[in-house]
Design an enzyme around this catalytic site. Structure first.
Site, PDB file in Angstrom:
ATOM      1  CG  ASP A 290       2.533  53.170  34.527  1.00 26.97           C
ATOM      2  OD1 ASP A 290       2.843  52.295  33.692  1.00 26.97           O
ATOM      3  OD2 ASP A 290       1.376  53.632  34.651  1.00 26.97           O
TER       4      ASP A 290
ATOM      5  CD  GLU B 125      30.029  68.730  11.223  1.00 29.25           C
ATOM      6  OE1 GLU B 125      31.253  68.671  11.120  1.00 29.25           O
ATOM      7  OE2 GLU B 125      29.276  69.003  10.267  1.00 29.25           O
TER       8      GLU B 125
ATOM      9  CD  GLU C 119      23.867  71.792   9.309  1.00 27.08           C
ATOM     10  OE1 GLU C 119      24.893  72.207   8.752  1.00 27.08           O
ATOM     11  OE2 GLU C 119      22.938  71.252   8.689  1.00 27.08           O
TER      12      GLU C 119
ATOM     13  CD  GLU D 178      25.849  75.165   8.373  1.00 27.83           C
ATOM     14  OE1 GLU D 178      25.676  75.644   7.247  1.00 27.83           O
ATOM     15  OE2 GLU D 178      26.741  74.327   8.623  1.00 27.83           O
TER      16      GLU D 178
ATOM     17  CD  GLU E  87      27.688  72.554  11.914  1.00 28.96           C
ATOM     18  OE1 GLU E  87      27.073  72.586  10.832  1.00 28.96           O
ATOM     19  OE2 GLU E  87      28.841  72.106  12.030  1.00 28.96           O
TER      20      GLU E  87
ATOM     21  CG  HIS F 145      26.687  66.641   8.333  1.00 27.56           C
ATOM     22  ND1 HIS F 145      27.220  67.808   7.867  1.00 27.56           N
ATOM     23  CD2 HIS F 145      25.483  66.517   7.734  1.00 27.56           C
ATOM     24  CE1 HIS F 145      26.392  68.361   7.011  1.00 27.56           C
ATOM     25  NE2 HIS F 145      25.325  67.608   6.919  1.00 27.56           N
TER      26      HIS F 145
ATOM     27  NE  ARG G 194      31.224  71.056   2.304  1.00 30.29           N
ATOM     28  CZ  ARG G 194      31.391  71.054   3.622  1.00 30.29           C
ATOM     29  NH1 ARG G 194      30.388  70.821   4.421  1.00 30.29           N
ATOM     30  NH2 ARG G 194      32.568  71.294   4.153  1.00 30.29           N
TER      31      ARG G 194
ATOM     32  CD  GLU H  34      30.783  65.429   7.101  1.00 27.42           C
ATOM     33  OE1 GLU H  34      31.635  65.614   6.209  1.00 27.42           O
ATOM     34  OE2 GLU H  34      30.009  66.316   7.486  1.00 27.42           O
TER      35      GLU H  34
ATOM     36  NE  ARG I  28      27.692  66.174   3.342  1.00 25.19           N
ATOM     37  CZ  ARG I  28      27.921  67.365   3.889  1.00 25.19           C
ATOM     38  NH1 ARG I  28      28.866  67.512   4.778  1.00 25.19           N
ATOM     39  NH2 ARG I  28      27.192  68.407   3.525  1.00 25.19           N
TER      40      ARG I  28
HETATM   41  N1  GLU Z   1      22.708  71.982   6.079  1.00 24.73           N
HETATM   42  C1  GLU Z   1      23.282  71.001   5.200  1.00 24.73           C
HETATM   43  C2  GLU Z   1      22.552  69.657   5.356  1.00 24.73           C
HETATM   44  O1  GLU Z   1      21.396  69.650   5.375  1.00 24.73           O
HETATM   45  C3  GLU Z   1      24.751  70.815   5.426  1.00 24.73           C
HETATM   46  C4  GLU Z   1      25.625  72.035   5.339  1.00 24.73           C
HETATM   47  C5  GLU Z   1      27.066  71.690   5.730  1.00 24.73           C
HETATM   48  O2  GLU Z   1      27.758  71.058   4.932  1.00 24.73           O
HETATM   49  O3  GLU Z   1      27.428  71.963   6.869  1.00 24.73           O
HETATM   50  O4  GLU Z   1      23.105  68.604   5.486  1.00 24.73           O
HETATM   51 MG    MG Z   2      27.032  72.249   8.866  1.00 27.33          MG
END
Ligand code: GLU
Ligand code: MG
Length: 448
Positions: A52, A131, A133, A187, A194, A243, A317, A337, A339
């Site tokens: 259901d 990835e 976290e 991390e 991670e 990511h 980053r 990647e 992010r």
């Molecule tokens: N914790 C970070 C984020 O919020 C990333 C850290 C990393 O580059 O692994 O994206």
């Molecule tokens: Mg990371």
């Protein structure tokens, strides 16, 4: 019954598995399951199992609530934390079908399959390596302590660290579930961890990401801890991202279609550059799906290694898309990647819209803007605007508005999921908007 299904039945018999969880996810990404005793499995594999759907978030309305699950035998796994004191249990991930036997439009796995088929029609397989976290907390009455509270910092080696034992246990469980773990580390933030697993095609990876989350939570609970994938659990320190490393490979030869040895732009092919351009062009609308909670936008703020600006770069980053450096001999590892996704996202929907945006860039032959080289966090608004760099939405509401004004998401998810998702998220936003928080009381109660 095909060979795979027969092998599943045989394994259930050989190992004396007692129960099977038939799993699927709702629109928001929560894992749901219908459990059957092992003697019902043959029937389930041949005919499917009725359930259901009316109580599932974003599924059917009451009058059309009968749906059925078709187990995908390739996803059969024995659950490694059962069997000692608990009866041995396995899980199979299912596709959801409507009463007419057709795939159900509201099934997130089906939404991803549709986008994957689009890529396949062009000759590509979409690979994703996420990835995820997360934080480990110890619950003490009403208080939550991040674990460990004494040591912290990126890649700290602390053999006596309790978190390391928990992580090792999680890795063993993941391996037993055939998830190929490549690395695990502490991390940046205290209590943050991670664990990365090997990339695979998007559908397989989404199945793995769902499995990953309940495995991490389940093992943490064994230690009296709890694991959270909340994007920003603590103010003032890094949040948790998901990511996603992405590439398109030729479905026939397996060659990485993102690599071009002669390309002056990070050795990325024109195809890869258009894919990036598509994701940048639709980034504000994608946000609603890849960063889908009120809390997601507390993570996407400057200074915590999470992206804020819609640009791409090689090392940076703070950029939305980062291109890991190419090393000779590793053509196959060429990837980009993304992010801004976080682990509160439904991975099926997230990968579906990420792919849809990339394919849009490819189909329209889009060209990305020049990659940035500076740390964008340091830029003032003027510099940012002069470089033509837009910002991500600052709140869930802004993201939902962006999603509504870009037809791509609606097309990619289909009417059913789109409407159910939007409805649920507007409610979430409204509840948050009208809530009176501790911050407000502290700031205004005595001063106004
Ligand atoms: N914790 C970070 C984020 O919020 C990333 C850290 C990393 O580059 O692994 O994206
Ligand atoms: Mg990371």
């Amino acid at each position: 019954m095909d060979e795979k299904a027969k092998a599943v039945l045989q394994d259930v018999q050989d190992k004396h598995v007692r129960f099977i969880d038939l799993q699927f996810t709702d629109v928001l990404g929560a894992t749901k399951s219908v459990t059957i005793p092992a003697n019902q499995l043959e029937d389930a594999l041949t005919r499917g199992v009725w359930f259901d759907g009316s109580s599932i978030q974003g599924f059917a309305r009451i009058q059309e609530s009968d749906m059925f699950l078709r187990p995908d035998s390739r996803t059969y796994r024995v659950l490694p934390w059962t069997g000692d004191t608990l009866p041995l249990r396995a899980r199979i991930i299912c596709d959801v079908h409507g009463p007419d036997g057709e795939p159900f439009e509201g099934d997130p796995r089906y939404a991803l399959k549709r986008q994957v088929a689009r890529a396949e029609a062009l000759g590509y397989t979409f690979n994703v390596g996420p990835e995820l976290e997360f934080f480990l907390f110890r619950k003490n009455g009403d208080l939550h302590h991040a674990l460990p509270h004494d040591v912290g910092g990126y890649f700290d080696f602390s053999p006596n660290d309790e978190a390391q034992r928990v992580r090792a246990d999680i890795v063993s469980a993941l391996q037993a579930l055939k998830i190929d773990v490549e690395a695990e580390h502490h991390e940046v933030a205290i209590g943050q961890h991670e664990i990365d697993f090997r990339y695979a095609d998007a559908l397989h990876t989404a199945d793995n990401a769902i499995t990953f989350k309940y495995t991490v939570k389940g093992i943490a609970a064994k230690y009296g801890l709890f694991a959270t994938f909340m994007p920003k659990p603590i103010f003032g320190i890094n949040g948790s991202g998901m990511h996603c490393h992405q590439s398109l490979v030729s479905t026939t030869t397996g060659a990485n279609a993102f690599f071009d040895g002669n390309s002056p732009v990070f050795k990325l092919s024109t195809l890869a550059q258009s894919f990036v351009a598509g994701q940048l062009a639709h980034a504000r609308a994608l946000a609603a799906i890849v960063a889908p909670t009120v809390n997601s936008y507390k993570r996407l703020t400057p200074g915590y290694e999470a992206p804020v600006y819609i640009c791409w770069a090689q090392r940076n980053r703070s950029a939305l898309i980062r291109v890991p450096r190419y090393s000779p001999g590793y053509e196959q590892a060429t990837r980009v990647e993304l992010r801004f996704p976080d682990p509160s996202a439904n991975p099926y929907l997230a990968f579906a819209v990420m792919l849809a945006a990339g394919l849009d860039g490819i189909e329209k032959g889009m060209k990305p803007p020049a990659p940035v080289t500076d740390d964008v966090y340091e830029w003032g608004d003027e510099e940012r605007l002069a470089n033509g760099v837009a910002v991500l939405p600052g709140s869930l509401k802004e993201a939902l508005d962006a999603m509504e004004s870009d037809p791509l998401i609606r097309e990619a998810l289909g009417e059913h999921i789109y409407t159910a998702f939007l409805r649920a998220k507007l409610l979430e936003w409204d509840e948050y908007r009208t809530h009176v928080s501790e911050w407000e009381r502290e700031r205004y109660l005595e001063t106004l």
